[in-house]
Design an enzyme around this catalytic site. Structure first.
Site, PDB file in Angstrom:
ATOM      1  N   GLU A  16     -22.296  21.915  -1.447  1.00 14.32           N
ATOM      2  CA  GLU A  16     -21.448  22.558  -0.443  1.00 14.32           C
ATOM      3  C   GLU A  16     -20.175  23.141  -1.062  1.00 14.32           C
ATOM      4  O   GLU A  16     -19.201  23.418  -0.369  1.00 14.32           O
ATOM      5  CB  GLU A  16     -21.074  21.545   0.647  1.00 14.32           C
ATOM      6  N   ASP A  30     -14.801  23.172  -0.777  1.00 13.92           N
ATOM      7  CA  ASP A  30     -16.076  22.681  -0.263  1.00 13.92           C
ATOM      8  C   ASP A  30     -15.954  22.268   1.199  1.00 13.92           C
ATOM      9  O   ASP A  30     -14.865  22.095   1.737  1.00 13.92           O
ATOM     10  CB  ASP A  30     -16.668  21.567  -1.136  1.00 13.92           C
ATOM     11  N   HIS A  86     -31.147  18.768   7.641  1.00 11.13           N
ATOM     12  CA  HIS A  86     -30.888  19.640   6.494  1.00 11.13           C
ATOM     13  C   HIS A  86     -31.068  21.126   6.806  1.00 11.13           C
ATOM     14  O   HIS A  86     -30.315  21.955   6.260  1.00 11.13           O
ATOM     15  CB  HIS A  86     -31.764  19.221   5.310  1.00 11.13           C
ATOM     16  N   ASN A 115     -25.464  17.165   7.710  1.00  9.46           N
ATOM     17  CA  ASN A 115     -26.891  17.014   7.405  1.00  9.46           C
ATOM     18  C   ASN A 115     -27.501  15.814   8.123  1.00  9.46           C
ATOM     19  O   ASN A 115     -28.616  15.884   8.655  1.00  9.46           O
ATOM     20  CB  ASN A 115     -27.083  16.846   5.893  1.00  9.46           C
ATOM     21  N   ASP A 136     -28.302  23.896   5.909  1.00  9.41           N
ATOM     22  CA  ASP A 136     -28.563  25.150   5.193  1.00  9.41           C
ATOM     23  C   ASP A 136     -28.030  26.355   5.976  1.00  9.41           C
ATOM     24  O   ASP A 136     -27.479  27.294   5.403  1.00  9.41           O
ATOM     25  CB  ASP A 136     -30.059  25.322   4.954  1.00  9.41           C
TER      26      ASP A 136
END
Length: 310
Positions: free
Chosen positions: A224, A181, A194, A189, A198
């Site tokens: 993630e 991850d 956000h 973020n 993304d």
């Protein structure tokens, strides 16, 4: 009319076939003509056959009814719309034709307005059917793939890994099962928003895909977190693969609009030796996840194997 629809007219009477072809072209439908049942069946066996079919009942080779039966045996998610053209207007004949796979019929000699109306019903039906098939394909895709990254989702990934385990066991291949991850993803973020997060996830999915072979397994299993499965010769070669991927991520310039974002990734892995009794995916996931937790404890941006855990 739907411009993309192609019609097949099959009639051994060349004058009638030509008349129908001219009318269909006038109504905006591209038309292919066959003069017997064998020729019509050959057209329908092509990779992209016509979808609107107008068959004469009586023809050499195969009759229109026999063509209906053969075409309905073809396995397809988008079947054609078949109109039988016949002078037989008795109820039992019409019922027989519909029971054999025809969608509609039109009487000979043609009334142009009636023929046009029947053709329009067929084109509307085909358009609705095509939309339904497209919707089903999209739903099937969303059921298996992560909408953000386009990678396999957790459920679909675990299903395919079960298949990979069986294949690797037969081939006596070693496997590396990896959970990884993005480090400090919440900070990305919080700092950039956000949408930027993304963008990093999407770009990371692309980067991981590029780093792996086409037949390796990759998916996003939540947030993630990603999962990788690939075959290797030794645990040392598995370490080299993951170190290479880790370095590629560390050096990669993630971009959102005009913002450049740095990101790293932590890896937890477990080595599955050829010939060992294959356990459930969840068992390997637990071992790899414990190794990932150790990578986090060691400061992140590193690779840890479950075999190295004390």
């Amino acid at each position: 009319m739907v411009p993309s629809i192609t019609a097949l007219v099959a009639d051994d009477d060349k004058a009638t076939a030509k008349l129908v072809e001219v009318l269909l072209n006038k109504w905006g439908i591209k038309t292919v003509v066959a003069h017997d049942g064998l020729e019509a069946l050959e057209v329908m066996m092509q990779p992209k056959p016509p979808s609107l079919l107008l068959f004469d009942w009586e023809m050499p080779g195969y009759s229109g009814i026999e063509l209906c039966e053969k075409i309905r045996q073809i396995d397809t998610t988008n079947p054609p719309y078949i109109i039988i053209c016949t002078a037989r207007d008795a109820t039992e004949s019409i019922v027989h034709g519909l029971n054999k796979g025809a969608n509609d019929y039109v009487s000979k000699p043609f009334n142009t307005q009636v023929l046009k109306a029947r053709v329009e019903v067929g084109t509307r039906t085909l358009e609705l059917q095509s939309r339904l098939v497209d919707a089903m394909v999209r739903l099937d895709h969303f059921a298996s793939f992560d909408e953000l990254t386009g990678l396999l989702n957790r459920r679909a990934l675990f299903e395919r890994i079960h298949e990979d385990f069986s294949r690797a066991h037969r081939a006596k291949d070693n496997l590396c099962f990896v959970v990884c991850d993005i480090d400090w993803f919440k900070r990305i973020n919080d700092k950039y928003g956000h949408p930027a997060g993304d963008a990093v996830l999407r770009q990371l999915g692309d980067l991981l895909t590029q780093q792996l072979r086409p037949y390796d397994r990759l998916g996003r299993i939540g947030g993630e977190e990603f999962l990788l499965l690939f075959s290797v010769t030794t645990i040392d070669s598995a370490v080299k693969v993951l170190e290479r991927i880790k370095l590629a991520i560390e050096k990669h310039d993630f971009v959102y609009e005009d913002t450049h974002i740095a990101a790293t990734m932590s890896f937890g892995a477990t080595f599955i030796e050829a010939g060992e009794q294959i356990a459930r995916v969840e068992s390997y996931f637990k071992r790899a996840d414990e190794a990932l937790y150790r990578s986090k404890e060691l400061g992140r941006n590193c690779v840890t194997f479950s075999e190295n855990l004390v």
